[in-house]
Design a protein around this motif. Structure first.
Motif, PDB file in Angstrom:
ATOM      1  N   PHE A   1      32.064  83.360  29.613  1.00 54.83           N
ATOM      2  CA  PHE A   1      30.747  83.492  28.992  1.00 54.83           C
ATOM      3  C   PHE A   1      29.991  82.170  28.983  1.00 54.83           C
ATOM      4  CE2 PHE A   1      27.682  83.811  25.521  1.00 54.83           C
ATOM      5  CZ  PHE A   1      27.059  84.989  25.864  1.00 54.83           C
ATOM      6  N   GLU A   2      30.683  81.069  28.636  1.00 52.01           N
ATOM      7  CA  GLU A   2      29.996  79.767  28.593  1.00 52.01           C
ATOM      8  C   GLU A   2      29.470  79.367  29.970  1.00 52.01           C
ATOM      9  OE1 GLU A   2      33.428  78.461  26.938  1.00 52.01           O
ATOM     10  OE2 GLU A   2      32.832  79.287  25.004  1.00 52.01           O
ATOM     11  N   GLU A   3      30.268  79.659  30.992  1.00 53.48           N
ATOM     12  CA  GLU A   3      29.842  79.360  32.359  1.00 53.48           C
ATOM     13  C   GLU A   3      28.616  80.193  32.737  1.00 53.48           C
ATOM     14  OE1 GLU A   3      31.755  79.917  36.763  1.00 53.48           O
ATOM     15  OE2 GLU A   3      33.102  79.236  35.170  1.00 53.48           O
ATOM     16  N   LYS A   4      28.637  81.470  32.397  1.00 54.22           N
ATOM     17  CA  LYS A   4      27.497  82.343  32.670  1.00 54.22           C
ATOM     18  C   LYS A   4      26.261  81.872  31.903  1.00 54.22           C
ATOM     19  CE  LYS A   4      30.349  86.495  33.084  1.00 54.22           C
ATOM     20  NZ  LYS A   4      30.629  87.782  32.442  1.00 54.22           N
ATOM     21  N   GLU A   5      26.480  81.400  30.676  1.00 55.57           N
ATOM     22  CA  GLU A   5      25.364  80.931  29.858  1.00 55.57           C
ATOM     23  C   GLU A   5      24.703  79.707  30.493  1.00 55.57           C
ATOM     24  OE1 GLU A   5      24.933  81.439  25.122  1.00 55.57           O
ATOM     25  OE2 GLU A   5      26.505  80.059  25.777  1.00 55.57           O
ATOM     26  N   LYS A   6      25.503  78.789  31.001  1.00 55.99           N
ATOM     27  CA  LYS A   6      24.972  77.596  31.670  1.00 55.99           C
ATOM     28  C   LYS A   6      24.164  77.972  32.909  1.00 55.99           C
ATOM     29  CE  LYS A   6      28.619  74.535  30.095  1.00 55.99           C
ATOM     30  NZ  LYS A   6      29.859  73.846  30.460  1.00 55.99           N
ATOM     31  N   MET A   7      24.585  79.045  33.594  1.00 57.24           N
ATOM     32  CA  MET A   7      23.883  79.488  34.797  1.00 57.24           C
ATOM     33  C   MET A   7      22.658  80.339  34.458  1.00 57.24           C
ATOM     34  SD  MET A   7      27.272  80.437  37.090  1.00 57.24           S
ATOM     35  CE  MET A   7      26.368  81.440  38.209  1.00 57.24           C
ATOM     36  N   GLY A   8      22.544  80.744  33.184  1.00 57.58           N
ATOM     37  CA  GLY A   8      21.403  81.558  32.758  1.00 57.58           C
ATOM     38  C   GLY A   8      21.538  83.038  33.049  1.00 57.58           C
ATOM     39  N   ILE A   9      22.767  83.482  33.291  1.00 57.77           N
ATOM     40  CA  ILE A   9      22.972  84.901  33.610  1.00 57.77           C
ATOM     41  C   ILE A   9      23.789  85.624  32.538  1.00 57.77           C
ATOM     42  CG2 ILE A   9      22.745  84.587  36.109  1.00 57.77           C
ATOM     43  CD1 ILE A   9      25.856  84.679  36.241  1.00 57.77           C
ATOM     44  N   ALA A  10      24.032  84.956  31.417  1.00 59.15           N
ATOM     45  CA  ALA A  10      24.842  85.562  30.349  1.00 59.15           C
ATOM     46  C   ALA A  10      24.042  86.635  29.625  1.00 59.15           C
ATOM     47  CB  ALA A  10      25.288  84.494  29.361  1.00 59.15           C
ATOM     48  N   GLU A  11      24.772  87.597  29.091  1.00 55.67           N
ATOM     49  CA  GLU A  11      24.179  88.637  28.250  1.00 55.67           C
ATOM     50  C   GLU A  11      23.532  87.952  27.043  1.00 55.67           C
ATOM     51  OE1 GLU A  11      23.379  92.571  27.404  1.00 55.67           O
ATOM     52  OE2 GLU A  11      24.739  92.044  29.017  1.00 55.67           O
ATOM     53  N   GLY A  12      22.341  88.408  26.683  1.00 58.65           N
ATOM     54  CA  GLY A  12      21.645  87.841  25.532  1.00 58.65           C
ATOM     55  C   GLY A  12      22.369  88.113  24.228  1.00 58.65           C
ATOM     56  N   ARG A  13      21.968  87.459  23.183  1.00 57.04           N
ATOM     57  CA  ARG A  13      22.492  87.624  21.822  1.00 57.04           C
ATOM     58  C   ARG A  13      23.986  87.349  21.736  1.00 57.04           C
ATOM     59  NH1 ARG A  13      19.206  93.004  21.963  1.00 57.04           N
ATOM     60  NH2 ARG A  13      20.955  93.500  23.277  1.00 57.04           N
ATOM     61  N   GLY A  14      24.474  86.460  22.568  1.00 56.26           N
ATOM     62  CA  GLY A  14      25.899  86.145  22.533  1.00 56.26           C
ATOM     63  C   GLY A  14      26.781  87.289  22.987  1.00 56.26           C
ATOM     64  N   GLY A  15      26.225  88.219  23.738  1.00 58.77           N
ATOM     65  CA  GLY A  15      26.991  89.352  24.242  1.00 58.77           C
ATOM     66  C   GLY A  15      26.994  90.560  23.325  1.00 58.77           C
ATOM     67  N   ARG A  16      26.319  90.446  22.179  1.00 62.25           N
ATOM     68  CA  ARG A  16      26.258  91.591  21.253  1.00 62.25           C
ATOM     69  C   ARG A  16      25.316  92.650  21.798  1.00 62.25           C
ATOM     70  NH1 ARG A  16      24.811  88.903  15.775  1.00 62.25           N
ATOM     71  NH2 ARG A  16      24.484  91.069  15.251  1.00 62.25           N
ATOM     72  N   ARG A  17      25.700  93.912  21.643  1.00 66.00           N
ATOM     73  CA  ARG A  17      24.933  95.037  22.179  1.00 66.00           C
ATOM     74  C   ARG A  17      23.899  95.519  21.171  1.00 66.00           C
ATOM     75  NH1 ARG A  17      28.066  93.278  25.937  1.00 66.00           N
ATOM     76  NH2 ARG A  17      29.068  94.750  27.323  1.00 66.00           N
ATOM     77  N   GLY A  18      22.706  95.777  21.671  1.00 65.84           N
ATOM     78  CA  GLY A  18      21.633  96.331  20.855  1.00 65.84           C
ATOM     79  C   GLY A  18      21.444  97.806  21.172  1.00 65.84           C
ATOM     80  N   PRO A  19      20.446  98.439  20.535  1.00 65.33           N
ATOM     81  CA  PRO A  19      20.210  99.870  20.767  1.00 65.33           C
ATOM     82  C   PRO A  19      19.997 100.215  22.235  1.00 65.33           C
ATOM     83  CG  PRO A  19      18.878  99.101  18.939  1.00 65.33           C
ATOM     84  CD  PRO A  19      19.530  97.895  19.545  1.00 65.33           C
TER      85      PRO A  19
END
Length: 150
Positions: free
Chosen positions: A102-120
């Protein structure tokens, strides 16, 4: 007693039920051949969501939590515990995949938003197809509905 499909729910506190009728009620909720009444489906999901709230809050946004409760209730109502379990497994596996590197994806800007938490939108986008198929199967095979009346 008030009948909710094949499930008996006592209204007065003085009414008692035998252990055998309790087992029959539980078996009808876990049945694979009948539509589970909406109220027991909601109560099962609400109980599970209450017990697992701290874990679910790490996986879902507050809005996602309540939308998942609604979806879980509808899935249990239409598909029973098997369909519900399939969607829960999908959620858990999706959460695991989201957290991989996840941290690697976040640095690349492709990580799921909200820390990976799912919304509606994630909840309904992922499982709405299964729910629509369940609803369609009830329309195509209405005999499933009449099986609960017998």
């Amino acid at each position: 007693l008030t009948a909710v499909s094949s499930l008996q729910i006592p209204i007065s506190a003085s009414t008692t039920t035998s252990p055998l009728s309790s087992i029959a009620s539980i078996s009808s909720i876990l049945s694979t051949t009948t539509i589970i009444p909406l109220l027991p489906s909601f109560l099962i999901n609400a109980s599970l969501f209450t017990i697992l709230k701290s874990k679910l809050n790490t996986m879902l946004t507050p809005e996602g939590f309540y939308h998942s409760l609604a979806l879980g209730t509808l899935l249990w109502h239409t598909l029973g515990w098997q369909g519900w379990t399939t969607c829960v497994m999908y959620l858990l596996l999706g959460q695991l995949v989201t957290k991989v590197k996840f941290e690697e994806k976040e640095k690349m800007g492709i990580a799921e938003g909200r820390g990976g938490r799912r919304g509606p939108e994630n909840v309904w986008g992922s499982a709405a197809t299964g729910l629509l198929c369940a609803a369609a199967s009830l329309q195509i095979h209405p005999s499933i509905l009449t099986a609960t009346a017998a």
